[in-house]
Motif scaffolding. Sequence first.
Motif, short mmCIF file in Angstrom:
data_model
loop_
_atom_site.label_atom_id
_atom_site.label_comp_id
_atom_site.label_asym_id
_atom_site.label_seq_id
_atom_site.Cartn_x
_atom_site.Cartn_y
_atom_site.Cartn_z
N CYS A 152 0.84 -1.21 0.00
CA CYS A 152 0.00 0.00 0.00
C CYS A 152 0.87 1.25 0.00
O CYS A 152 0.65 2.18 -0.79
N ALA A 153 1.87 1.28 0.88
CA ALA A 153 2.74 2.45 1.01
C ALA A 153 3.53 2.69 -0.27
O ALA A 153 3.67 3.84 -0.72
N ASN A 154 4.04 1.64 -0.87
CA ASN A 154 4.82 1.79 -2.11
C ASN A 154 3.96 2.33 -3.24
O ASN A 154 4.38 3.20 -4.01
N SER A 155 2.75 1.81 -3.34
CA SER A 155 1.85 2.27 -4.40
C SER A 155 1.44 3.71 -4.18
O SER A 155 1.44 4.53 -5.11
N GLU A 156 1.11 4.06 -2.93
CA GLU A 156 0.71 5.43 -2.64
C GLU A 156 1.89 6.39 -2.79
O GLU A 156 1.72 7.53 -3.23
N SER A 157 3.09 5.91 -2.47
CA SER A 157 4.28 6.75 -2.65
C SER A 157 4.50 7.06 -4.13
O SER A 157 4.82 8.21 -4.48
N ALA A 158 4.31 6.07 -4.97
CA ALA A 158 4.47 6.29 -6.41
C ALA A 158 3.44 7.29 -6.92
O ALA A 158 3.74 8.15 -7.75
#
Length: 589
Positions: free
Chosen positions: A511-517
Amino acid sequence: MSLRQRLTRHGRYLSAAAAGVGLLACLPEYQPKQAGDDDFVVKADSPEAVGESVEWIYVTSESAPPEMQCGVVLEALKRENSCKGPLCSHAITLGKDWIKGCLKYTPDGAPTVRAMVTKLEDQPSVGIRPCDQQGERLLENGCKSGSTCKAEVQTWATKCSGEISSPLVVSMVQIGTAQKLGKSKLEVDSRSCDDLAKPVREGADCALGTPCAKPLEDVELLRRRCTDQGIGVPIRDAIAMQSITAGAGQFGNAVPFTGPVKPITDREAQLPLSDGSGAILLVCERRTVDVEQYLDVRKSCNEGEILLAILDAGPKPPVIRMAKLDYFGDEDLLSRAPSLQVDGETALRERKIETAFKAELADVAKAGKGDVKAGLVKLVEVLTKYRRVIRNTDTGSAALQARDESLVPLFTELGKLKSKKATNKLSGNRFVTYVRRSTVLALSDVTSEGEVEIRAVNPAASFDLREHLPKAMAAYVDAMDKKIKRADKKKFPDSVVAVFVAKASEHAVTCANSESALLKSENMEMACAAKMKNCDEKLILDDSARAKAQTAAEAAYTKIWMNLATVSPARRTQSLGGATEIGCRAPWW
């Protein structure tokens, strides 16, 4: 010998202004004297002479009658009342000179002059400032170079006239410089940067095109005199400069501003962004005056541009940049830049969709009568569509709660369907996991087609509806009562809890990686739109990649909840806090 004669004897000369009153057109270099110096105060040779100080010569004409000289000096002294700093010594000297020679000519001015002198003598010390140092140097030695002399004096006057607040000192520098250059006159604009910014502030909302022409001239003058000389303006004025430039059809360069770097509010701009990072200037070649008009223009426009003022805290000093974003309709921008919200926009959108939300909730109850599957399909659809409103606003939560009673039958039937799935075929741990999860998340293990399937995931599965729908959820729990009691009797090992927490952590990373992108893409699009140095278009996601990242983030966030629904409330809160810390939050788009 008079002071004028002494100056002439040393190869200097004076000439009166054309009317014989006011500032002299040409004057010798001013050489300040130390206290006690014989030349600082000179006794007049003529009984008609009234002024004895150097400052007097800078203000009056010797050909004028004494009473006229006294009147001119009195008016000059009135303008010195706001003087600040060590250069006020010149106003003090001039005031004492007036008191000495003018009481018999203009006695009514005595209280004003005495009060001014006392005020300036008693003012708190501000120390020696750069403006004071440069002003004293100009008075003593003139400019460094004849070719750049006027520019030097003009820059000093613009930067320092407001800080010193002494028209007398500015005039002395101006006249003394003209004398050094051998000129009869030196045109210097003594307006401060704040003075120059006033017409800019007044013209900030000029109608587009020709009406912005004159305000644009004011902007260009403010740039030349202030910001291009390293003199920042308040953030409000920097935004006003960009607003006028945009209205004139130009793309403005970065404008440095003074003061602390803080969120932009409606005190600095008409349409500030909700996060304080900037403000809307134009949308689809329209100037909008409030949030409602702004949203109306966005909805009526399918292709154009949005121009913004963006705060960039990176440079020293910080700057306000202009940014230009391509606009392809409201939904497109909400997807590309969901964080680009005007202050008050979310609340207004909520009010506009409240009626539709309530109507669709009513359809859920209607669909659920006699057809549980159809009701669940509609419920998942509505909660997914309005998930942002429900999660983040009182309006959405209240609208959902208002339908609580009407949804009791549907949730009762859902509880029965969930209970039927909790069969003896499920092992002990799987049974407890399923029931615990169902107790917290009513729509977990439900497909988007309305079927109850263990481990099924839908976009609304992460909703904990116990606060939103207390009656419906109570009926739902009652329908599962036997299975819940059975699950409570079974032992649920800590090792199993640890597994679910670990799985939730894995999904939190996704979730964090996707939202960071997504955030990097949005921020980079803004950086490129504002022509910042860190612009890297390779980090901007295209439509397909952005949709993929949003889907991944939403799915991961739902799975976090489905895993944590099985653990204790305290452990759940702890794990959700950890997810937030690494950058996973409830999807905001």
